[in-house]
Design a protein around this motif. Structure first.
Motif, PDB file in Angstrom:
ATOM      1  N   SER A  66       4.997  15.738   1.008  1.00 56.69           N
ATOM      2  CA  SER A  66       5.064  17.046   0.363  1.00 56.69           C
ATOM      3  C   SER A  66       5.442  16.927  -1.106  1.00 56.69           C
ATOM      4  N   VAL A  67       6.418  16.062  -1.404  1.00 56.49           N
ATOM      5  CA  VAL A  67       6.835  15.882  -2.803  1.00 56.49           C
ATOM      6  C   VAL A  67       5.703  15.281  -3.627  1.00 56.49           C
ATOM      7  N   ILE A  68       5.144  14.166  -3.167  1.00 60.10           N
ATOM      8  CA  ILE A  68       4.144  13.461  -3.962  1.00 60.10           C
ATOM      9  C   ILE A  68       2.872  14.294  -4.125  1.00 60.10           C
ATOM     10  N   SER A  69       2.502  15.049  -3.081  1.00 62.56           N
ATOM     11  CA  SER A  69       1.271  15.840  -3.171  1.00 62.56           C
ATOM     12  C   SER A  69       1.418  17.038  -4.107  1.00 62.56           C
ATOM     13  N   ASP A  75      -2.498 -11.564 -12.458  1.00 60.23           N
ATOM     14  CA  ASP A  75      -2.426 -12.904 -13.038  1.00 60.23           C
ATOM     15  C   ASP A  75      -3.678 -13.213 -13.849  1.00 60.23           C
ATOM     16  N   GLU A  76      -4.772 -12.556 -13.513  1.00 60.85           N
ATOM     17  CA  GLU A  76      -6.023 -12.703 -14.254  1.00 60.85           C
ATOM     18  C   GLU A  76      -6.668 -11.330 -14.406  1.00 60.85           C
ATOM     19  N   GLY A  77      -7.458 -11.196 -15.456  1.00 64.70           N
ATOM     20  CA  GLY A  77      -8.219  -9.975 -15.639  1.00 64.70           C
ATOM     21  C   GLY A  77      -7.364  -8.784 -16.045  1.00 64.70           C
ATOM     22  N   THR A  78      -7.971  -7.611 -15.972  1.00 57.65           N
ATOM     23  CA  THR A  78      -7.299  -6.395 -16.438  1.00 57.65           C
ATOM     24  C   THR A  78      -7.519  -5.232 -15.481  1.00 57.65           C
ATOM     25  N   VAL A  79      -6.547  -4.320 -15.484  1.00 56.37           N
ATOM     26  CA  VAL A  79      -6.664  -3.031 -14.803  1.00 56.37           C
ATOM     27  C   VAL A  79      -6.320  -1.962 -15.831  1.00 56.37           C
ATOM     28  N   SER A  80      -7.258  -1.082 -16.103  1.00 54.92           N
ATOM     29  CA  SER A  80      -7.033   0.001 -17.054  1.00 54.92           C
ATOM     30  C   SER A  80      -7.138   1.333 -16.330  1.00 54.92           C
ATOM     31  N   VAL A  81      -6.068   2.133 -16.394  1.00 54.63           N
ATOM     32  CA  VAL A  81      -6.043   3.449 -15.754  1.00 54.63           C
ATOM     33  C   VAL A  81      -5.819   4.479 -16.844  1.00 54.63           C
ATOM     34  N   ARG A  82      -6.822   5.348 -17.025  1.00 58.24           N
ATOM     35  CA  ARG A  82      -6.787   6.268 -18.163  1.00 58.24           C
ATOM     36  C   ARG A  82      -5.835   7.423 -17.941  1.00 58.24           C
ATOM     37  N   ASP A  83      -5.743   7.923 -16.696  1.00 56.66           N
ATOM     38  CA  ASP A  83      -4.941   9.104 -16.408  1.00 56.66           C
ATOM     39  C   ASP A  83      -3.752   8.741 -15.525  1.00 56.66           C
ATOM     40  N   GLY A  84      -2.827   9.694 -15.349  1.00 57.99           N
ATOM     41  CA  GLY A  84      -1.675   9.480 -14.502  1.00 57.99           C
ATOM     42  C   GLY A  84      -2.051   9.450 -13.030  1.00 57.99           C
ATOM     43  N   VAL A  85      -1.199   8.824 -12.224  1.00 57.77           N
ATOM     44  CA  VAL A  85      -1.476   8.687 -10.805  1.00 57.77           C
ATOM     45  C   VAL A  85      -0.366   9.327  -9.967  1.00 57.77           C
ATOM     46  N   ALA A  86      -0.782   9.874  -8.805  1.00 57.79           N
ATOM     47  CA  ALA A  86       0.149  10.354  -7.779  1.00 57.79           C
ATOM     48  C   ALA A  86       0.056   9.355  -6.631  1.00 57.79           C
ATOM     49  N   PRO A  87       1.042   8.466  -6.487  1.00 58.67           N
ATOM     50  CA  PRO A  87       0.910   7.371  -5.521  1.00 58.67           C
ATOM     51  C   PRO A  87       1.479   7.709  -4.144  1.00 58.67           C
ATOM     52  N   LEU A  88       0.602   7.818  -3.156  1.00 53.96           N
ATOM     53  CA  LEU A  88       1.023   7.962  -1.768  1.00 53.96           C
ATOM     54  C   LEU A  88       0.980   6.578  -1.130  1.00 53.96           C
TER      55      LEU A  88
END
Length: 245
Positions: free
Chosen positions: A160-163, A81-94
């Motif tokens: 196992s899949v995500i890793s 709702d405020e501010g920013t989040v910048s992620v330069r590379d892809g993520v593997a979300p566990l």
């Protein structure tokens, strides 16, 4: 100076406690009136930090202080709702690790579906399929509907899949708290391998031993604010002092 792979600036996100006082459709687009309405609260506010490639960051704090919310914002599951989040590379979300698996599909179909949704090409899934099933130790259940697996087996196949994803940033939210001792050790070794390969870790946990094992730096959240950004030992000492007061 290394470039930041995660950049968070004045981050804020708010939620409703109930249906009273919720924002109108107009409010969502107008971007005005940042003050909370009745029934709303800020889960995070004014949070800023940078993460460089290859860092291992542990996020600590009591329940309900915004840790998992922060992880979901970095993953792109939530929008601020405020501010920013910048992620330069892809993520593997566990994160919420078994989420997205379809109960009525077989384990085989779920592996292809989940890995495919995370961008892994079918030929790559074909190549890694046996490794995924072998790591999860569920060779005899490949063609069993996912809903018939035990909760521990579900966690094993999901991890196992995500890793197996080769994204540069790993997001982990308490998933190592589930599973038997032997499988936890396999997970630990897999994360060690990822870190040795230069990947970045963003790790939410209440387990101090895990945090000290994997992380060199910590972020301490309290009431949605970033209280301390420092070496993991310093952060855990401060957190424990506050908790025991």
């Amino acid at each position: 100076m290394p470039a930041s792979v995660i950049s968070v600036r004045d981050l804020g996100v708010r939620f409703r406690r109930n249906r009273r006082g919720r924002r109108s459709f107009k409010d969502l687009f107008a971007g005005k009136n940042r003050r909370s309405r009745p029934g709303e609260f800020w889960a995070l506010r004014g949070v800023s930090f940078e993460v460089e490639a290859g860092e291992a960051i542990g996020v600590v704090g009591r329940n309900g202080q915004g840790k998992s919310t922060l992880l979901k914002l970095v993953a792109g599951v939530l929008l601020p709702d405020e501010g920013t989040v910048s992620v330069r590379d892809g993520v593997a979300p566990l994160i919420e690790i078994t989420g997205g698996f379809v109960n009525d599909l077989t384990v085989r179909d779920n592996v292809y579906l989940t890995a495919g949704l995370h961008g892994m090409p079918k030929r790559e899934i074909d190549r890694r399929f046996d490794d995924i099933i072998g790591f999860a130790e569920i060779d005899d259940f490949v063609d069993t509907p996912y809903k018939h697996l035990s909760s521990g087996m579900k966690v094993r196949i999901a991890f196992s899949v995500i890793s197996q994803l080769e994204e540069p940033i790993i997001l982990v939210d308490e998933v190592l708290a589930v599973g038997d001792k032997g499988f936890k050790e396999k997970c630990y070794r897999r994360i060690d391998e990822m870190l040795e390969g230069g990947r970045t870790l963003f790790f939410v946990s209440h387990n101090e031993r895990d945090l000290r094992r994997f992380c060199s730096r910590g972020l301490y959240l309290d009431k949605g604010k970033l209280v301390l950004d420092a070496a993991i030992d310093e952060v855990l000492d401060r957190y424990n002092d506050d908790y025991n007061r």
